[in-house]
Design an enzyme around this catalytic site. Structure first.
Site, PDB file in Angstrom:
ATOM      1  NE  ARG A 134      -2.851   0.390   3.413  1.00  0.00           N
ATOM      2  CZ  ARG A 134      -2.428   0.990   4.538  1.00  0.00           C
ATOM      3  NH1 ARG A 134      -2.187   2.283   4.535  1.00  0.00           N
ATOM      4  NH2 ARG A 134      -2.237   0.298   5.644  1.00  0.00           N
ATOM      5  CE1 TYR A 194     -14.756   9.529 -17.454  1.00  0.00           C
ATOM      6  CE2 TYR A 194     -14.445   9.966 -15.120  1.00  0.00           C
ATOM      7  CZ  TYR A 194     -14.737   9.087 -16.145  1.00  0.00           C
ATOM      8  OH  TYR A 194     -15.017   7.788 -15.855  1.00  0.00           O
ATOM      9  CG  ASP A 232      -8.239  14.278 -16.982  1.00  0.00           C
ATOM     10  OD1 ASP A 232      -7.417  13.598 -17.638  1.00  0.00           O
ATOM     11  OD2 ASP A 232      -9.359  13.864 -16.642  1.00  0.00           O
ATOM     12  CE  LYS A 291     -10.818   5.708 -19.540  1.00  0.00           C
ATOM     13  NZ  LYS A 291     -11.227   7.031 -19.073  1.00  0.00           N
TER      14      LYS A 291
HETATM   15  C1  LIG Z   1     -11.728   7.619 -17.897  1.00  0.00           C
HETATM   16  C2  LIG Z   1     -11.388   8.997 -17.529  1.00  0.00           C
HETATM   17  C3  LIG Z   1     -11.199   9.355 -16.180  1.00  0.00           C
HETATM   18  C4  LIG Z   1     -11.427   8.395 -15.041  1.00  0.00           C
HETATM   19  O1  LIG Z   1     -10.448   7.410 -14.987  1.00  0.00           O
HETATM   20  P1  LIG Z   1     -10.673   5.906 -14.417  1.00  0.00           P
HETATM   21  O2  LIG Z   1      -9.379   5.253 -14.701  1.00  0.00           O
HETATM   22  O3  LIG Z   1     -11.831   5.320 -15.160  1.00  0.00           O
HETATM   23  O4  LIG Z   1     -10.964   6.058 -12.973  1.00  0.00           O
HETATM   24  C5  LIG Z   1     -10.822  10.659 -15.906  1.00  0.00           C
HETATM   25  N1  LIG Z   1     -10.664  11.567 -16.892  1.00  0.00           N
HETATM   26  C6  LIG Z   1     -10.849  11.267 -18.186  1.00  0.00           C
HETATM   27  C7  LIG Z   1     -10.652  12.316 -19.221  1.00  0.00           C
HETATM   28  C8  LIG Z   1     -11.219   9.976 -18.549  1.00  0.00           C
HETATM   29  O5  LIG Z   1     -11.415   9.679 -19.848  1.00  0.00           O
END
Ligand SMILES: *Cc1c(COP(=O)(O)O)cnc(C)c1O
Length: 394
Positions: free
Chosen positions: A54, A107, A179, A204
């Site tokens: 952790r 998002y 992000d 992603k």
């Molecule tokens: C999918 C996504 C998230 C969230 O991420 P997870 O790995 O699903 O928790 C945040 N921001 C964007 C732009 C995303 O496409």
């Protein structure tokens, strides 16, 4: 500095050296120490790698080394998902009474943190139209501690002027967090523009194979130490195997991203001329209202595009059903093309008002994979022809 393709293959080499060419998977919940002093040190080493999983393990540290070098930041850390990266960072950086600014086009999970979670904890929030360069300044209050940006945004591909927001925040003693999921560090490096923290849904593009949920945060070590402290409490630990898979996925990121960029551009150009299509949202199109800004801060425009159909909700849904290669699925960034109809996907997650504000009913989000460009374009045009013909008959 080595190039990105060299970084993704070699940046982790000194992290936990062994003579294995492919790094071992440290599938252990804990590590032993030879003496009390080493043990005590392990317990307090920020983002450590061999005390207790952790607290961090070698597989996490290897991913972090690659991400930090790609993003051009001092350090990075790994979490169990993109949302874990966001909530852990936000919990570490703001307290009751503070104010946070976010974007209207963002998002869905980020939107929920801003609209529901933070207000419940006594943190006030303001969501702004990020295409309006003055909007962030107008939203600032003396209590603003954090500005959350996302560019290009999900699912409307709107662009935020990252340098302007970073400059504004700096003069007001607020932190910025971007992000960078849609762009990837190959297409955009927010830290170079002055953004403090960069985060990703590594689920992603970074992983790129739709087989792992993971998140990363990159930035200055001092900020990451504060976030890591909270991460110990939220316990959003990425499993060792998943960290290993993520590292393996990132090895080919610089090979995959140019293909995603080429496929996104080709699809956007082909679909914007189609009679069933009202509008294509893609920052690489010269007709995108923020194309100049996008080109000034991005070196490629990614694989995701928004396609607005003339026939609204029904035509968008029918288009998805006609696609052969793009599966109807709520993700993006993998080698396989995926597509969603945000207005139906978000029905259970957001209120009617939120949906009406953030997504047109006829919008399809198409995330181009790494298939052959000609095949994806032919498939999308055939699906658009089919829904257009059906609409003409009705
Ligand atoms: C999918 C996504 C998230 C969230 O991420 P997870 O790995 O699903 O928790 C945040 N921001 C964007 C732009 C995303 O496409």
């Amino acid at each position: 500095m080595p190039g990105n393709s060299t970084i993704t293959v070699h940046a982790d080499r000194e992290i936990h050296p062994s003579r294995a060419v492919a790094p071992p998977i440290y599938q252990t919940a804990t590590f032993w120490a030879e003496d009390g002093e080493t043990f005590a040190q392990g317990a307090v080493e920020p983002r450590g790698k061999d005390f207790y999983t952790r607290f961090g393990n070698p597989n996490h540290a290897q991913v972090a080394a690659v991400v930090a070098e790609l993003e051009g930041t001092e350090a990075a850390m790994v979490t169990a998902s993109g949302m874990a990266a966001l909530t852990t960072a936000v919990l570490a950086l703001v307290s009751t009474g503070d104010h946070v600014i976010g974007q209207k086009s963002t998002y869905g999970g980020t939107g929920s943190v801003l609209l529901n979670l933070l207000p419940r904890l006594g943190v006030s929030t303001t969501l702004v139209d990020q295409t309006d360069s003055e909007a962030f300044a107008r939203a600032l209050t003396p209590k603003t501690r954090l500005i959350l940006v996302e560019s290009p945004s999900n699912p409307l591909l709107q662009i935020t002027d990252l340098r302007a927001v970073a400059d504004l925040a700096r003069t007001h003693d607020a932190l910025t967090m971007a992000d960078n999921t849609f762009a990837t560090p190959l297409n955009q490096r927010p830290a170079d523009l002055g953004i403090d923290l960069v985060w990703h849904s590594a689920t992603k593009y970074l992983n790129g194979h739709s087989d792992v949920s993971a998140g990363v945060i990159a930035g200055p070590a001092e900020l990451l130490n504060r976030i890591w402290d909270v991460g110990l409490l939220t316990g959003a630990t990425l499993g060792p195997i998943d960290a290993w898979l993520l590292l393996r996925g990132m090895r080919t990121l610089p090979l995959r991203v140019p293909r995603h960029n080429a496929n996104g551009q080709a699809l956007a150009e082909a679909l914007q001329r189609h009679p069933a299509v009202a509008k294509v949202h893609y920052p690489g199109l010269a007709t995108h209202p923020q194309h100049k800004l996008a080109a000034s801060q991005m070196s490629g425009f990614g694989g995701v595009l928004g396609i607005e159909f003339t026939g609204g909700f029904e035509m968008a849904d029918a288009f998805l059903g006609r696609l052969r290669y793009s599966l109807r699925s709520a993700s993006l960034g993998g080698v396989e093309s995926l597509a969603v109809h945000p207005a139906s996907m978000w029905r259970g997650m957001l209120s009617e008002d939120q949906i009406a504000e953030s997504v047109p009913p006829g919008l399809v989000r198409l995330a181009a994979g790494t298939e052959d460009t000609a095949d994806l374009v032919a498939d999308a045009l055939a699906a658009a022809d089919a829904v257009h013909a059906t609409a003409a008959k009705a």
